[in-house]
Scaffold this motif. Structure first.
Motif, PDB file in Angstrom:
ATOM      1  N   MET A 261       0.836  -1.197   0.000  1.00 60.46           N
ATOM      2  CA  MET A 261       0.000   0.000   0.000  1.00 60.46           C
ATOM      3  C   MET A 261       0.873   1.250   0.000  1.00 60.46           C
ATOM      4  O   MET A 261       2.000   1.231   0.467  1.00 60.46           O
ATOM      5  CB  MET A 261      -0.948   0.002   1.199  1.00 60.46           C
ATOM      6  CG  MET A 261      -0.274  -0.226   2.543  1.00 60.46           C
ATOM      7  SD  MET A 261      -1.511  -0.470   3.836  1.00 60.46           S
ATOM      8  CE  MET A 261      -0.473  -0.595   5.272  1.00 60.46           C
ATOM      9  N   PRO A 262       0.322   2.311  -0.574  1.00 58.64           N
ATOM     10  CA  PRO A 262       1.030   3.573  -0.451  1.00 58.64           C
ATOM     11  C   PRO A 262       0.854   4.044   0.987  1.00 58.64           C
ATOM     12  O   PRO A 262      -0.228   3.885   1.545  1.00 58.64           O
ATOM     13  CB  PRO A 262       0.291   4.491  -1.426  1.00 58.64           C
ATOM     14  CG  PRO A 262      -1.057   3.883  -1.617  1.00 58.64           C
ATOM     15  CD  PRO A 262      -0.959   2.431  -1.296  1.00 58.64           C
ATOM     16  N   GLY A 263       1.898   4.595   1.599  1.00 66.60           N
ATOM     17  CA  GLY A 263       1.744   5.092   2.957  1.00 66.60           C
ATOM     18  C   GLY A 263       1.929   4.009   3.995  1.00 66.60           C
ATOM     19  O   GLY A 263       1.000   3.276   4.314  1.00 66.60           O
ATOM     20  N   GLY A 264       3.168   3.862   4.486  1.00 73.20           N
ATOM     21  CA  GLY A 264       3.446   2.873   5.521  1.00 73.20           C
ATOM     22  C   GLY A 264       3.222   3.443   6.910  1.00 73.20           C
ATOM     23  O   GLY A 264       2.961   4.641   7.070  1.00 73.20           O
ATOM     24  N   PRO A 265       3.360   2.586   7.944  1.00 69.85           N
ATOM     25  CA  PRO A 265       3.095   3.009   9.322  1.00 69.85           C
ATOM     26  C   PRO A 265       4.077   4.059   9.837  1.00 69.85           C
ATOM     27  O   PRO A 265       3.766   4.772  10.782  1.00 69.85           O
ATOM     28  CB  PRO A 265       3.212   1.714  10.124  1.00 69.85           C
ATOM     29  CG  PRO A 265       3.962   0.770   9.267  1.00 69.85           C
ATOM     30  CD  PRO A 265       3.683   1.153   7.848  1.00 69.85           C
ATOM     31  N   LEU A 266       5.250   4.147   9.224  1.00 67.48           N
ATOM     32  CA  LEU A 266       6.221   5.154   9.670  1.00 67.48           C
ATOM     33  C   LEU A 266       6.314   6.298   8.666  1.00 67.48           C
ATOM     34  O   LEU A 266       7.318   7.014   8.602  1.00 67.48           O
ATOM     35  CB  LEU A 266       7.598   4.503   9.886  1.00 67.48           C
ATOM     36  CG  LEU A 266       7.634   3.296  10.837  1.00 67.48           C
ATOM     37  CD1 LEU A 266       9.040   2.745  10.968  1.00 67.48           C
ATOM     38  CD2 LEU A 266       7.090   3.675  12.221  1.00 67.48           C
ATOM     39  N   GLY A 267       5.290   6.434   7.843  1.00 68.15           N
ATOM     40  CA  GLY A 267       5.261   7.532   6.889  1.00 68.15           C
ATOM     41  C   GLY A 267       5.984   7.229   5.585  1.00 68.15           C
ATOM     42  O   GLY A 267       6.242   8.131   4.787  1.00 68.15           O
ATOM     43  N   GLU A 268       6.284   5.928   5.348  1.00 70.11           N
ATOM     44  CA  GLU A 268       6.910   5.551   4.082  1.00 70.11           C
ATOM     45  C   GLU A 268       5.973   5.895   2.926  1.00 70.11           C
ATOM     46  O   GLU A 268       4.756   5.782   3.051  1.00 70.11           O
ATOM     47  CB  GLU A 268       7.183   4.029   4.039  1.00 70.11           C
ATOM     48  CG  GLU A 268       8.038   3.483   5.157  1.00 70.11           C
ATOM     49  CD  GLU A 268       7.223   3.072   6.391  1.00 70.11           C
ATOM     50  OE1 GLU A 268       6.105   3.597   6.579  1.00 70.11           O
ATOM     51  OE2 GLU A 268       7.730   2.238   7.162  1.00 70.11           O
ATOM     52  N   ASP A 269       6.555   6.274   1.768  1.00 72.16           N
ATOM     53  CA  ASP A 269       5.719   6.557   0.597  1.00 72.16           C
ATOM     54  C   ASP A 269       5.101   5.273   0.064  1.00 72.16           C
ATOM     55  O   ASP A 269       3.973   5.257  -0.423  1.00 72.16           O
ATOM     56  CB  ASP A 269       6.552   7.198  -0.520  1.00 72.16           C
ATOM     57  CG  ASP A 269       6.974   8.613  -0.158  1.00 72.16           C
ATOM     58  OD1 ASP A 269       6.283   9.216   0.695  1.00 72.16           O
ATOM     59  OD2 ASP A 269       7.979   9.101  -0.693  1.00 72.16           O
ATOM     60  N   PHE A 270       5.867   4.188   0.119  1.00 71.46           N
ATOM     61  CA  PHE A 270       5.391   2.891  -0.363  1.00 71.46           C
ATOM     62  C   PHE A 270       5.701   1.854   0.701  1.00 71.46           C
ATOM     63  O   PHE A 270       6.753   1.926   1.341  1.00 71.46           O
ATOM     64  CB  PHE A 270       6.106   2.500  -1.667  1.00 71.46           C
ATOM     65  CG  PHE A 270       5.848   3.467  -2.792  1.00 71.46           C
ATOM     66  CD1 PHE A 270       4.703   3.342  -3.565  1.00 71.46           C
ATOM     67  CD2 PHE A 270       6.737   4.497  -3.062  1.00 71.46           C
ATOM     68  CE1 PHE A 270       4.443   4.232  -4.595  1.00 71.46           C
ATOM     69  CE2 PHE A 270       6.484   5.390  -4.085  1.00 71.46           C
ATOM     70  CZ  PHE A 270       5.343   5.261  -4.862  1.00 71.46           C
ATOM     71  N   TYR A 271       4.799   0.887   0.868  1.00 67.96           N
ATOM     72  CA  TYR A 271       5.012  -0.112   1.911  1.00 67.96           C
ATOM     73  C   TYR A 271       4.768  -1.487   1.318  1.00 67.96           C
ATOM     74  O   TYR A 271       3.905  -1.665   0.456  1.00 67.96           O
ATOM     75  CB  TYR A 271       4.065   0.165   3.071  1.00 67.96           C
ATOM     76  CG  TYR A 271       4.448  -0.517   4.365  1.00 67.96           C
ATOM     77  CD1 TYR A 271       5.716  -0.340   4.917  1.00 67.96           C
ATOM     78  CD2 TYR A 271       3.545  -1.320   5.039  1.00 67.96           C
ATOM     79  CE1 TYR A 271       6.067  -0.959   6.109  1.00 67.96           C
ATOM     80  CE2 TYR A 271       3.882  -1.934   6.243  1.00 67.96           C
ATOM     81  CZ  TYR A 271       5.150  -1.752   6.763  1.00 67.96           C
ATOM     82  OH  TYR A 271       5.492  -2.370   7.949  1.00 67.96           O
TER      83      TYR A 271
END
Lengths: 229, 221
Positions: A55-65
Motif C-alpha cells: 500500500m502507499p503510505g506505511g506506518p512510519l510515513g513511508e511513501d510505499f510499503y
C-alpha cells in the motif's frame, strides 16, 4: 547451513522474468530491505506472488510499503494475489494501462496452494470458490464431489525465489517471527527453488530456543541482514 | 453523515445480539467493526483476524507495534492475553475447518438463494476477495450487515448480478429496516424496524420476502 550474503548479492541472483514469492500482509512481515534494493535495481517482468500489492503510505510515513514500490516502478508483469484494493496503482496498471496482469485467488486457497507445493502435494481440494468465477481460474483444475460436498481442485503454487522475513534468524537459518509478521512466511519458505530470508536480527545459534523456531534453517538458502525495521 | 452513523450503529447493535458468549468471530471492515461495542457485559467473544490473530484485543499506547502486529485491514492491532498469533495456513484452517462461529461482513448484493456478491465490479473495481470466499464457506453463521439499499436501489435481489463471493452461504441479513433469515425456502422476514411498514420493506427489496408468522419488531436502541 544457509549462506550469509549482502543485499546487493540478493538482487544479483534474481533475473528478469523470475517468479518471486514475497511474504507479508499489507507490508507486515515483508522483507523490506530486499524489496527496497529490488526497487532500485533494473530487474523487470517479475511474476510476483504476494497476498496483496502493498500500500502507499506505511506506518512510519513511508511513501510505499510492502511490495507497492515494485508495482509503482512497473517491475511486475504478473501479480498473483488475494487482495489489491489498498494499492490504487494496481487498478490503473491492470485496467487502464493494461501493463499488469492480475490473477486473484482466495486467501485461504493461496496459502494452501503454496503449502501444497512445499509439501509435495499435487493440489488442494477446497470448498472455497465453488459456484464462483474461481472455477474458471487457470489454477482451478476441476471440481469433485466428496461425501456430498463440492470441492475445487486447485493447483500447487511455486516460485523461482521466495523472499521472506524473520524477526530473528540464527546462523543455522532457523527463524522466529514476531506478532503477525509470520503470515505467509512459513508456507513460502517451503515452496520456492531458492529461499532468501531477511533478518531483522541475526543471532547466534541457540538464541532462538528450538521450540520457538517456526521455519527450520533446512528450508533457507540465503540469509541477509536487514536490521531492525 | 450523522444519519449514516446512526443507521450503522443501529444495525451493529442488532448484529451484536446474534453473538453468544465464547463465540469465535471474524469481522469484516467497516460497519462490522462497530459490533463489539454493543455486546452485553456478559458476552465475551474471541475475535479472529485472518492475517493471523486469534483473540485480537484492544490497542493501547503500550502494546502498539504497527511494524509487527496488524489486523486484516493492515491497521495496527494487538492480541489479548489469551490470544495468539498464527500463520496464514493455520488461520484459514480455522476458517474452512468450521472453527469460526460467525463471520459478519458487508455486501454489495445478496440474493434469494443466500448467495453473496461483494468482491468485484467487473471493469470498474477489483479489490479482490481477500479471505471473504473462505470465510463465507467455512464460518458456521454468515451474517450480512449492511444498509438495505444503495442510493435507493435494492441490494437484496432475486439473483445477484455481480460475480458471487460464495453461493448458498448467508444465514442472516441485518439492515436498518429488518432482519431476514435465509432458508432453503427463500428469504424470511423475521423482524422489522417499526419506523417502516412491511410493505415499505418489500418495496425496497427486489427479492420476494416471506413474512414469518412470528414476525416481531427489531431491537431498538
Amino acid at each position: 547451513m544457509p549462506k550469509l550474503i549482502s543485499i546487493e548479492e540478493v538482487v544479483a541472483l534474481i533475473p528478469n522474468g523470475a517468479s518471486v514469492m514475497v511474504s507479508g500482509f499489507m507490508g507486515c512481515g515483508s522483507p523490506h530491505r530486499i524489496i527496497d534494493a529490488l526497487a532500485k535495481s533494473q530487474v523487470r517482468d517479475l511474476t510476483l506472488l504476494c497476498n496483496d500489492a502493498g500500500m502507499p503510505g506505511g506506518p512510519l510515513g513511508e511513501d510505499f510499503y510492502g511490495v507497492a514500490k515494485l508495482i509503482h516502478n512497473h517491475q511486475v508483469k504478473t501479480l498473483i494475489a488475494t487482495h489489491v484494493g489498498l494499492n490504487p496503482e494496481v487498478a490503473t496498471q491492470s485496467m487502464q494501462e493494461k501493463t499488469l496482469e492480475v490473477i486473484l485467488l482466495p486467501q485461504g486457497s493461496f496459502a494452501e496452494m503454496i503449502r501444497a507445493h512445499g509439501a509435495g502435494l499435487g493440489g488442494v481440494l477446497t470448498p472455497t470458490g465453488v459456484g464462483t468465477i474461481i472455477e474458471e481460474s487457470p489454477y482451478c483444475l476441476g471440481k469433485q464431489t466428496i461425501q456430498n460436498r463440492d470441492y475445487l481442485l486447485m493447483a500447487p503454487l511455486k516460485a523461482d525465489f521466495a523472499l521472506i522475513a524473520g524477526s530473528k534468524i540464527d546462523k543455522a537459518g532457523n527463524i522466529w517471527y514476531q506478532g503477525t509478521t509470520v503470515n505467509f512466511n512459513i508456507v513460502m519458505a517451503t515452496a520456492a527453488d531458492v529461499v532468501l530470508a531477511e533478518a531483522e536480527q541475526f543471532v547466534d545459534v541457540g538464541a532462538i530456543p528450538p521450540e520457538d523456531v517456526r521455519t527450520s534453517g533446512v528450508f533457507v538458502d540465503y540469509v541477509v541482514e536487514g536490521g531492525r525495521y | 453523515m450523522r444519519e449514516k452513523e446512526r443507521v450503522q450503529g443501529f444495525i451493529a447493535a442488532r448484529v451484536a445480539k446474534e453473538l453468544k458468549d465464547g463465540d469465535v468471530v471474524n469481522l469484516g471492515i467497516g460497519l462490522p467493526t462497530l459490533v463489539p461495542q454493543f455486546l452485553p457485559e456478559n458476552v465475551h467473544v474471541t475475535l479472529h483476524a485472518e492475517n493471523g490473530i486469534i483473540g485480537a484485543g484492544p490497542l493501547t499506547d503500550k502494546n502498539r507495534d504497527p511494524i509487527h502486529v496488524v489486523d486484516a485491514g493492515g491497521k495496527p492491532a494487538a492480541a489479548t492475553i489469551e490470544g495468539c498469533f498464527i500463520d496464514s495456513a493455520t488461520s484459514f484452517s480455522l476458517v474452512r475447518g468450521g472453527h469460526v462461529d460467525a463471520t459478519i461482513l458487508g455486501g454489495l448484493e445478496v440474493d434469494e438463494e443466500g448467495s453473496l456478491a461483494n468482491w468485484i465490479i467487473p471493469g470498474k473495481k477489483m479489490p479482490g476477495m481477500g479471505g471473504a470466499m473462505d470465510l463465507l464457506v467455512g464460518a458456521k453463521q454468515v451474517i450480512v450487515a449492511m444498509e438495505h439499499t444503495a442510493k435507493g436501489n435494492p441490494k437484496i435481489l432475486k439473483k445477484c448480478r455481480l460475480p458471487y463471493t460464495a453461493v448458498h452461504c448467508v444465514t442472516k441479513i441485518i439492515t436498518e429496516m429488518c432482519v431476514i433469515e435465509c432458508t432453503p425456502e427463500g428469504l424470511v422476514l423475521t423482524e422489522y424496524n417499526p419506523e417502516y411498514t412491511v410493505e415499505q420493506i418489500q418495496a425496497a427489496t427486489e427479492a420476494n420476502l416471506k413474512v414469518s408468522p412470528a414476525l416481531k419488531t427489531m431491537y431498538r436502541i
